[in-house]
Write an enzyme that holds these catalytic residues in place. Sequence first.
Site: not given
Length: 354
Positions: A199, A202, A208, A192, A37
């Site tokens: 799209c 998605c 959205c 995205c 991370e």
Amino acid sequence: MNEDDFSQHLLAWFDSYGRKDLPWQQNPTLYRIWISEIMLQQTQVATVIPYYQRFIKRFPDLPALACASVDEVLGLWTGLGYYARARRLHQAARIVWETHEGKLPTTLEALMELPGIGRSTGGAMLALALDQRHPILDGNVKRVLIRQEAIEHWPGQPKVEKQLWQRATTLLPQTRLADYTQAIMDLGATVCTRYRPRCPSCPVKETCQAHLQANPEAYPQPRPRKRLPLRTTCMLILLNDQGEVLLERRPPTGIWGGLWSFPECPSQTEAAPWCQEQLGWPLGEVQNWPSLRHHFTHFTLDIQPVVARIRGESRQVMEPNGRVWYKMEPLYKRGLPAPILRLLKRLREQSKGE
């Protein structure tokens, strides 16, 4: 689509298309997730993977990291950028080793007390490693949520960030928190995307608002642009008779804090008298290399390199002065900023051709 539907659609997509073979997903301990991370902050997965693998091989657990020198940590970080991350990582490891019996805390509040761990990083660590219920808000997640709501403001504004944290919390499912956290990051990274989002693929396009407006690339709005100031520095690349190059450690704070760089002098024309006055050496033949430009977040640095061999005994400059004579093989023994590494590689190639 309500909040439960959002998470269930996303998890179903993740089961079929999510990333499950990343190195830190194998044996995802809190330590390993922490390293990943920190490395992934402002850095793409493909770039991070080889650095992560080398880092974990050398520092397989927290005691190994805590007991290492900061130079060794920065050396393995060389080329990854944003070196303050590495310094804070090392600092946090030492704090955990000394005050937490060598074990990373398992609460968000305690994690956020450590250097380099904010709410999103701490939440991701606990969700991915321990399946705890915490929202995250990295760049990919921000983009997903901003497009979902069609928020017409730059996401760095405090009021927008507060709104995004509230939405990220609301959308959390009750179970499969590790999978959900990875799923929403994967959605932003692979579907995205900032440019040319996919799209049709998605799983949450029905809710959205940016997609419904047929203009997803309008979101999020970019940071208001400012003209970056240009700073100039002259760097001395000094060689001795053994083919070693002089490096000096930079101050612990500021750009490249704690890393190794070249001595800096006022200008190329003043390099020889500066070296004589400050270091006590006359210079042999001097070469002025073309400028090297490096871009930081808040300014651009124009580096003017001067290459020269010193005349006289070089061994008087040693560690106590924060300077060392450095053999160019291997290049990754110490923490080096990217432009310094580029100049060293060029110097090495030039030396081979002589």
